[in-house]
Design a protein around this motif. Sequence first.
Motif, mmCIF file in Angstrom:
data_model
loop_
_atom_site.group_PDB
_atom_site.id
_atom_site.type_symbol
_atom_site.label_atom_id
_atom_site.label_comp_id
_atom_site.label_asym_id
_atom_site.label_seq_id
_atom_site.Cartn_x
_atom_site.Cartn_y
_atom_site.Cartn_z
ATOM 1 N N LYS A 101 2.495 -0.524 -9.120
ATOM 2 C CA LYS A 101 3.585 0.374 -8.426
ATOM 3 C C LYS A 101 4.186 -0.228 -7.180
ATOM 4 O O LYS A 101 5.418 0.386 -6.998
ATOM 5 C CB LYS A 101 2.690 1.831 -7.827
ATOM 6 C CG LYS A 101 1.879 2.283 -9.088
ATOM 7 C CD LYS A 101 0.964 3.338 -8.331
ATOM 8 C CE LYS A 101 0.115 3.885 -9.444
ATOM 9 N NZ LYS A 101 -0.785 4.993 -8.753
ATOM 10 N N ASN A 109 5.686 2.420 -2.049
ATOM 11 C CA ASN A 109 4.791 3.145 -3.130
ATOM 12 C C ASN A 109 3.471 2.386 -3.029
ATOM 13 O O ASN A 109 2.437 2.877 -3.862
ATOM 14 C CB ASN A 109 5.414 2.188 -4.365
ATOM 15 C CG ASN A 109 6.461 2.885 -4.678
ATOM 16 O OD1 ASN A 109 7.204 4.108 -4.484
ATOM 17 N ND2 ASN A 109 7.580 1.870 -5.446
ATOM 18 N N HIS A 110 3.014 1.935 -1.880
ATOM 19 C CA HIS A 110 1.577 1.488 -1.556
ATOM 20 C C HIS A 110 0.864 2.842 -1.148
ATOM 21 O O HIS A 110 0.984 3.675 -0.314
ATOM 22 C CB HIS A 110 1.572 0.702 -0.460
ATOM 23 C CG HIS A 110 0.180 -0.083 -0.254
ATOM 24 N ND1 HIS A 110 -1.199 0.444 -0.330
ATOM 25 C CD2 HIS A 110 -0.034 -1.354 0.071
ATOM 26 C CE1 HIS A 110 -2.037 -0.458 -0.246
ATOM 27 N NE2 HIS A 110 -1.421 -1.625 0.164
ATOM 28 N N PRO A 111 -0.096 3.094 -2.129
ATOM 29 C CA PRO A 111 -1.161 4.079 -1.930
ATOM 30 C C PRO A 111 -1.846 4.347 -0.654
ATOM 31 O O PRO A 111 -2.393 5.313 -0.189
ATOM 32 C CB PRO A 111 -2.178 4.180 -3.120
ATOM 33 C CG PRO A 111 -2.196 2.879 -3.492
ATOM 34 C CD PRO A 111 -0.909 2.330 -3.215
ATOM 35 N N GLN A 116 -5.537 -1.584 -10.054
ATOM 36 C CA GLN A 116 -4.795 -0.764 -11.003
ATOM 37 C C GLN A 116 -3.589 -0.261 -10.463
ATOM 38 O O GLN A 116 -2.584 0.085 -11.313
ATOM 39 C CB GLN A 116 -5.637 0.405 -11.517
ATOM 40 C CG GLN A 116 -6.143 1.472 -10.228
ATOM 41 C CD GLN A 116 -7.188 2.262 -10.716
ATOM 42 O OE1 GLN A 116 -8.543 1.946 -10.998
ATOM 43 N NE2 GLN A 116 -7.199 3.597 -10.833
ATOM 44 N N HIS A 117 -3.395 -0.037 -8.859
ATOM 45 C CA HIS A 117 -2.176 0.328 -8.588
ATOM 46 C C HIS A 117 -1.124 -0.636 -8.180
ATOM 47 O O HIS A 117 -0.110 -0.041 -7.700
ATOM 48 C CB HIS A 117 -2.560 1.103 -7.182
ATOM 49 C CG HIS A 117 -3.599 2.255 -7.278
ATOM 50 N ND1 HIS A 117 -3.154 3.627 -8.111
ATOM 51 C CD2 HIS A 117 -4.697 2.857 -6.823
ATOM 52 C CE1 HIS A 117 -4.111 4.244 -8.079
ATOM 53 N NE2 HIS A 117 -5.142 3.887 -7.252
ATOM 54 N N ALA A 126 -5.419 -1.539 -1.803
ATOM 55 C CA ALA A 126 -5.314 -0.756 -2.942
ATOM 56 C C ALA A 126 -6.167 -1.318 -4.108
ATOM 57 O O ALA A 126 -6.101 -2.801 -4.103
ATOM 58 C CB ALA A 126 -4.105 -0.539 -3.186
#
Length: 211
Positions: free
Chosen positions: A153, A125-127, A149-150, A146
């Motif tokens: 996740k 789930n790491h962008p 705000q992420h 990241a």
Amino acid sequence: MKSIFIPGFIPGFAHLCGFTGQKHYRMMGGASSCLTGAYLRYTYKVANSQPHTATMNVHRKLLILGINQLLEKGLIRFEYTEEESRGAGGYITTVIAGETSIVNWDPVGSGELRISVWWKFNIDNHPQANLNGAQQEKFLTSSPLAKSQHYPKFVGATASGWLERERGRYLMGKGSESIFEKYLRKGEKQVLEMVPTPAPNGYKAEGKFIF
């Protein structure tokens, strides 16, 4: 075993032992071994049903758990060379408090190490896990690349601190002091408070902050 005195008549326990009422209780000589046993079982149940209250700051707790693993795996040590004190750091993927976690370290000179823990980490789930170049996560910084705000996740908590090795063996600061890059996802603090307080492996959990 010490004798236990149960004052007065206790209806909730007395009927379990065959007493029909307060008069019967007194006629039979008061507290019996049966009543004492019922009382002990009750107090044990109540005591063990209460939430475990952790005295250690949860971020410090994570750092100690991470440092202990690095020491156990021989990835860092307290007897170091000057070259090692300024050498390259690294990271491991491991399990801390039952959850997949990243622990990384970086020598900053004079025997000091920057230690970081990313707890309950989900790489899927790491962008920035699959990006290229400088934007790709390398797991070597004090916090994930990241934007914060992420974080909800893919990570439950993050913490970074300084492990002193030259003037002593301890994690700098006391409580939450000297811990940085602190993050806790909603609901995770209560989970971490239930984790047993770890014992530092050959160093102290707290100590003086040194610039």
